[in-house]
Design a protein around this motif. Sequence first.
Motif, mmCIF file in Angstrom:
data_model
loop_
_atom_site.group_PDB
_atom_site.id
_atom_site.type_symbol
_atom_site.label_atom_id
_atom_site.label_comp_id
_atom_site.label_asym_id
_atom_site.label_seq_id
_atom_site.Cartn_x
_atom_site.Cartn_y
_atom_site.Cartn_z
ATOM 1 N N UNK A 158 0.828 -1.211 0.000
ATOM 2 C CA UNK A 158 0.000 0.000 0.000
ATOM 3 C C UNK A 158 0.862 1.260 0.000
ATOM 4 N N UNK A 159 1.968 1.228 0.739
ATOM 5 C CA UNK A 159 2.879 2.372 0.732
ATOM 6 C C UNK A 159 3.393 2.651 -0.675
ATOM 7 N N UNK A 160 3.781 1.584 -1.369
ATOM 8 C CA UNK A 160 4.299 1.764 -2.731
ATOM 9 C C UNK A 160 3.208 2.285 -3.663
ATOM 10 N N UNK A 161 1.984 1.771 -3.482
ATOM 11 C CA UNK A 161 0.875 2.239 -4.325
ATOM 12 C C UNK A 161 0.615 3.722 -4.113
ATOM 13 N N UNK A 162 0.593 4.136 -2.854
ATOM 14 C CA UNK A 162 0.323 5.541 -2.565
ATOM 15 C C UNK A 162 1.484 6.425 -3.003
ATOM 16 N N UNK A 163 2.687 5.888 -2.980
ATOM 17 C CA UNK A 163 3.849 6.669 -3.411
ATOM 18 C C UNK A 163 3.776 7.007 -4.902
ATOM 19 N N UNK A 164 3.327 6.062 -5.721
ATOM 20 C CA UNK A 164 3.291 6.325 -7.166
ATOM 21 C C UNK A 164 2.224 7.354 -7.515
ATOM 22 N N UNK A 165 1.256 7.545 -6.638
ATOM 23 C CA UNK A 165 0.206 8.535 -6.940
ATOM 24 C C UNK A 165 0.766 9.953 -6.955
ATOM 25 N N UNK A 166 1.953 10.145 -6.390
ATOM 26 C CA UNK A 166 2.596 11.461 -6.438
ATOM 27 C C UNK A 166 2.808 11.929 -7.876
ATOM 28 N N UNK A 167 2.922 10.977 -8.782
ATOM 29 C CA UNK A 167 3.201 11.310 -10.182
ATOM 30 C C UNK A 167 1.944 11.627 -10.988
ATOM 31 N N UNK A 168 0.777 11.608 -10.336
ATOM 32 C CA UNK A 168 -0.487 11.789 -11.061
ATOM 33 C C UNK A 168 -1.329 12.879 -10.404
#
Length: 203
Positions: free
Chosen positions: A117-127
């Motif tokens: 979940x941490x990794x998923x939420x981290x990639x949202x920074x790019x969107x």
Amino acid sequence: MKSGLKVALVVVVVIILVVFAGCQFYAGNYNKMVELEENVSNQWAQVQNVYQRRFDLIPNLVETVKGYASHESQVITDVAQARSKAGGVMQLSAADLEDPEAVRRFQEAQNSLGGALQRLLSVTENYPDLKANQNFLALQDQLEGTENRISVERGRYNEAVTEYNTFIRQFPRKIIADMSGFRTKEKFSADSSAQTAPAVSFD
């Protein structure tokens, strides 16, 4: 009354009093152990409830992210796999809490899910569009609140286990515990950093 009879009566009375006191001591400690064990079970149920809440939030979160970041397939797959693994060990019985291996499997599955979940939420920074999506914002808020509840309930569970374990291991109560089948419970010792949702900036 003959002195021999008096002595015999005194001995009988003393034996009765000792037996009564022993029964009272046993009953009092046994009942306290039951009470403390029930408290451990209740606190564990709360831990499971908040993990179930997180478990239930994930599908909506994943679907929302997929709508904006569908090519982040590996991260999304990792979350789905971690959720599936966590679902397989979600429910532990009272007896399982005495099994270090069962508790370890539960903790590892939850740690894995937390990390995914941490990794998923981290990639949202790019969107930026995703970060502005109201549905995503609401899910993010609910997830962060759930992670906080996990931390709180995990702490309460550990406190209940400490109290219970200390009580049943102290002499002479340990004798009663062993005779009556009370066993120490495993604490929840998962890495707290793996259970905390990362702060996501919405600048």
